[in-house]
Design a protein around this motif. Structure first.
Motif, PDB file in Angstrom:
ATOM      1  N   VAL A   1      15.986  50.077  29.267  1.00 41.97           N
ATOM      2  CA  VAL A   1      15.655  50.987  30.379  1.00 41.97           C
ATOM      3  C   VAL A   1      14.388  51.765  30.045  1.00 41.97           C
ATOM      4  O   VAL A   1      13.483  51.920  30.882  1.00 41.97           O
ATOM      5  CB  VAL A   1      16.828  51.954  30.667  1.00 41.97           C
ATOM      6  CG1 VAL A   1      16.380  53.087  31.592  1.00 41.97           C
ATOM      7  CG2 VAL A   1      17.992  51.202  31.296  1.00 41.97           C
TER       8      VAL A   1
ATOM      9  N   SER B   1       6.810  50.404  30.775  1.00 42.27           N
ATOM     10  CA  SER B   1       5.964  49.341  31.329  1.00 42.27           C
ATOM     11  C   SER B   1       5.443  49.703  32.708  1.00 42.27           C
ATOM     12  O   SER B   1       4.259  49.523  33.012  1.00 42.27           O
ATOM     13  CB  SER B   1       6.757  48.032  31.404  1.00 42.27           C
ATOM     14  OG  SER B   1       7.127  47.579  30.132  1.00 42.27           O
ATOM     15  N   LEU B   2       6.328  50.214  33.562  1.00 49.81           N
ATOM     16  CA  LEU B   2       5.922  50.549  34.932  1.00 49.81           C
ATOM     17  C   LEU B   2       4.920  51.703  34.944  1.00 49.81           C
ATOM     18  O   LEU B   2       3.883  51.635  35.618  1.00 49.81           O
ATOM     19  CB  LEU B   2       7.155  50.902  35.768  1.00 49.81           C
ATOM     20  CG  LEU B   2       8.128  49.749  36.059  1.00 49.81           C
ATOM     21  CD1 LEU B   2       9.370  50.267  36.776  1.00 49.81           C
ATOM     22  CD2 LEU B   2       7.448  48.672  36.907  1.00 49.81           C
TER      23      LEU B   2
ATOM     24  N   GLY C   1       7.144  49.899  25.630  1.00 48.61           N
ATOM     25  CA  GLY C   1       6.892  49.456  26.999  1.00 48.61           C
ATOM     26  C   GLY C   1       5.530  49.876  27.513  1.00 48.61           C
ATOM     27  O   GLY C   1       4.877  49.148  28.262  1.00 48.61           O
TER      28      GLY C   1
ATOM     29  N   SER D   1       8.499  44.595  33.046  1.00 47.36           N
ATOM     30  CA  SER D   1       9.788  45.211  33.343  1.00 47.36           C
ATOM     31  C   SER D   1      10.861  44.167  33.622  1.00 47.36           C
ATOM     32  O   SER D   1      12.055  44.424  33.417  1.00 47.36           O
ATOM     33  CB  SER D   1       9.658  46.165  34.535  1.00 47.36           C
ATOM     34  OG  SER D   1       9.450  45.450  35.746  1.00 47.36           O
TER      35      SER D   1
ATOM     36  N   GLY E   1      12.663  43.508  30.490  1.00 41.92           N
ATOM     37  CA  GLY E   1      13.698  44.501  30.223  1.00 41.92           C
ATOM     38  C   GLY E   1      14.924  44.293  31.078  1.00 41.92           C
ATOM     39  O   GLY E   1      16.064  44.377  30.599  1.00 41.92           O
ATOM     40  N   LEU E   2      14.712  43.996  32.366  1.00 40.98           N
ATOM     41  CA  LEU E   2      15.841  43.772  33.273  1.00 40.98           C
ATOM     42  C   LEU E   2      16.674  42.578  32.830  1.00 40.98           C
ATOM     43  O   LEU E   2      17.911  42.628  32.808  1.00 40.98           O
ATOM     44  CB  LEU E   2      15.319  43.559  34.696  1.00 40.98           C
ATOM     45  CG  LEU E   2      16.383  43.329  35.778  1.00 40.98           C
ATOM     46  CD1 LEU E   2      17.282  44.549  35.908  1.00 40.98           C
ATOM     47  CD2 LEU E   2      15.721  43.006  37.120  1.00 40.98           C
TER      48      LEU E   2
ATOM     49  N   VAL F   1      11.459  49.389  30.427  1.00 41.06           N
ATOM     50  CA  VAL F   1      11.084  49.200  31.832  1.00 41.06           C
ATOM     51  C   VAL F   1      10.285  50.393  32.337  1.00 41.06           C
ATOM     52  O   VAL F   1       9.233  50.240  32.982  1.00 41.06           O
ATOM     53  CB  VAL F   1      12.338  48.974  32.702  1.00 41.06           C
ATOM     54  CG1 VAL F   1      11.985  49.020  34.187  1.00 41.06           C
ATOM     55  CG2 VAL F   1      12.993  47.637  32.361  1.00 41.06           C
ATOM     56  N   LEU F   2      10.749  51.616  32.051  1.00 38.79           N
ATOM     57  CA  LEU F   2      10.037  52.815  32.493  1.00 38.79           C
ATOM     58  C   LEU F   2       8.642  52.879  31.879  1.00 38.79           C
ATOM     59  O   LEU F   2       7.655  53.164  32.570  1.00 38.79           O
ATOM     60  CB  LEU F   2      10.836  54.060  32.102  1.00 38.79           C
ATOM     61  CG  LEU F   2      12.138  54.310  32.868  1.00 38.79           C
ATOM     62  CD1 LEU F   2      12.889  55.498  32.282  1.00 38.79           C
ATOM     63  CD2 LEU F   2      11.855  54.543  34.350  1.00 38.79           C
TER      64      LEU F   2
ATOM     65  N   GLY G   1       2.694  45.589  34.316  1.00 39.71           N
ATOM     66  CA  GLY G   1       3.841  46.440  34.025  1.00 39.71           C
ATOM     67  C   GLY G   1       5.088  45.973  34.746  1.00 39.71           C
ATOM     68  O   GLY G   1       6.199  46.002  34.194  1.00 39.71           O
ATOM     69  N   LEU G   2       4.925  45.505  35.981  1.00 39.40           N
ATOM     70  CA  LEU G   2       6.068  45.000  36.743  1.00 39.40           C
ATOM     71  C   LEU G   2       6.626  43.732  36.112  1.00 39.40           C
ATOM     72  O   LEU G   2       7.855  43.567  35.985  1.00 39.40           O
ATOM     73  CB  LEU G   2       5.636  44.730  38.191  1.00 39.40           C
ATOM     74  CG  LEU G   2       6.755  44.395  39.186  1.00 39.40           C
ATOM     75  CD1 LEU G   2       7.716  45.561  39.327  1.00 39.40           C
ATOM     76  CD2 LEU G   2       6.152  44.039  40.554  1.00 39.40           C
TER      77      LEU G   2
END
Length: 525
Positions: free
Chosen positions: A317, A323-324, A378, A148, A151-152, A320-321, A144-145
């Protein structure tokens, strides 16, 4: 006596977080180079005078990286990740430097293809290396990190690209990769282990040649389809047929190869087959949104080209959320099927909300739709990598993961031209109905052609068409373009919604493989 083959790439415990940081830097750099160009592209085309080659700034990178993924995935299983990380980074840096030094569009496109070869190697290795560092149960959190970071990079890329182009010139958009890549190269060189004792390993050179020769014309044909040439044109059909024939030859050969690059036996595993289909469908949904939301923002909401790139921030965004949180849930529960089904349901809701956007919608409505879509997609992405890595012996980690990544890329390559065709055909049919009757057919055709150019990122044609319009009808023409384009984008997202709904049904067939707490080299089913 020949040495015994060593097929483990596991990272020592005292190095694993350093390696994780290096992998994240590598992933960020490779994603950045594919997104940072978007806001600089109009300036590049204006200086190098290659409007007809505009789309190949992006296509050359995508094609080269997609072909590289399965080859590097297999070879890294045989020879370790380290040499391919180093080679990939060197090729990536060489391509970036060549892009910045290019004097014409031909040179730039060739350099972008070279960068894509390096970038494809890095993308193939990133998620696989997580499997070298962590056990199957731990992988969800760190996968997940890693996701992300995608996404970033997608958020930062357009911002950085616009700033650098305005203040330092477009060439520095490519040069900025050099220091990041060099730092990553040093870290990888020191941290990743060298493998020894392979004995004699046979590389499937013919399989590599047949795979590349088969995949490339198919990807090119799909890139052309609906944008450069009609779907039924000899160019598109010829490319697709030639690629299909070569891929059949590849499949036949792989059944006899000692170390096949991408064996069809992978599909005998239900977990792999379901994960690959989901990766394809999610790829269509995600990259369709990434492609047509900026078009909606620019052509319907009236944003500038640079502003339309920033419109994607809420989507990423959400990604990212998702995925994490999704990665954390997989690690905490040791399960992934329910999460995958729920993630696909959320993605369906998001895509449906996107399909309801019209010429009268506000940005706040688009924002909600983007965040929901991003969260759903994600949440699914990390679990698919975990599923594939848990379904095969550890020694096949790179091969299996690269196969999933390839089909994810293929979803993007197939989905975007199909959606583009829907938008273009809708635009052609709807625009005459909404244009003022006082306009001549020739001028109306010019406006339609200019509006179609927006889909390929070329807004000069529309500007030229507007320049020839009487002042009294400009407002009515603009409204007609906005309404027609909005209907086209809406229909493209209806297709995305249908495919995401199909993904929910596919996810129900996903087997729940127990996620081990240690790295072992045995098949799990």
């Amino acid at each position: 006596m020949r040495p015994v083959a060593t097929l483990t790439h596991q990272i020592p415990a005292d190095r694993r977080y350093w390696v994780l940081g290096a992998v994240m830097l590598v992933q960020f750099t490779s994603i950045l180079t594919s997104t940072i160009v978007s806001t600089a592209a109009p300036t590049i085309v204006g200086e190098l005078h290659g409007l007809d080659l505009y789309a190949w700034l992006f296509s050359s990178y995508m094609l080269a990286s997609s072909v590289t993924v399965p080859v590097v995935g297999k070879l890294s299983d045989l020879f370790g990740r380290r040499p391919f990380y180093i080679a990939g980074l060197l090729v990536f840096l060489l391509g970036s430097a060549g892009s910045g030094l290019s004097q014409n569009m031909g040179e730039l496109i060739a350099a972008r293809a070279l960068t894509g070869i390096g970038g494809g190697a890095l993308m193939a290795l990133g998620v696989t290396t997580i499997g070298d560092i962590f056990s199957p149960r731990e992988r969800g959190r760190w996968m997940g990190l890693i996701m992300s970071v995608f996404g970033l990079g997608s958020i930062v890329g357009p911002l950085v690209g616009g700033f650098i182009t305005d203040h330092f010139g477009w060439r520095w958009v490519f040069y900025v990769n050099l220091p990041l890549g060099l730092i990553a190269l040093v870290l990888i060189g020191f941290l990743l282990p060298r493998l020894a004792g392979h004995g004699r390993v046979r590389i499937d050179w013919l399989g590599i040649a047949l795979l590349v020769a088969g995949v490339l014309p198919i990807l090119i044909g799909l890139t052309w389809a609906g944008l450069t040439y009609p779907w039924g044109s000899p160019q598109v059909i010829g490319a697709l047929v030639a690629g299909a024939v070569l891929l059949v030859a590849f499949a036949v050969w792989e059944n006899h190869a000692a170390e096949p690059i991408l064996t069809l036996h992978l599909f005998e595993n239900r977990a792999f087959t379901v994960a690959v289909i989901l990766s394809f469908l999610v790829g269509v949904s995600l990259f369709g949104a990434l492609t047509f939301l900026p078009l909606y923002a620019q052509g319907v909401l009236g944003y500038s080209a640079q502003e339309s790139g920033l419109v994607l921030a809420p989507l990423m965004v959400g990604f990212v959320l998702g995925s994490l949180v999704g990665g954390q849930l997989t690690t905490r529960t040791g399960r992934y099927k329910l999460q995958t089904v729920i993630g696909m349901v959320v993605a369906v809701v998001g895509m449906f909300l996107l399909s309801r956007l019209s010429a009268d919608s506000t940005f706040s409505q688009a924002l909600v739709a983007m965040v929901v879509t991003g969260i759903g997609v994600g949440a699914v992405f990390p679990t698919l990598s975990v599923v594939v890595q848990s379904a095969f012996p550890y020694r096949m980690l790179g091969t299996a993961n690269a196969g999933r990544q390839f089909f994810n890329n293929l979803g993007a390559v197939v989905g975007v031209p199909v959606m583009a065709t829907i938008v273009i055909e809708t635009l052609k049919n709807e625009l005459p109905r909404h244009l003022p009757a006082t306009l001549g057919s020739k001028l109306a055709g010019s406006i339609a052609s200019g509006a179609e150019g927006l889909i390929a990122g070329q807004n000069q044609g529309l500007s030229q068409a507007f320049a020839r319009l009487p002042t009294a009808v400009i407002h009515d023409v603009l409204s007609a373009v906005r309404v027609s384009l909005a209907i086209g984008v809406e229909r493209a997202f209806v297709l995305g919604t249908a495919l995401a709904a199909l993904g929910v049904l596919v996810a129900l067939f996903l087997p729940e493989i127990p996620l081990r707490g240690t790295i072992q080299d045995h098949p799990t089913g």
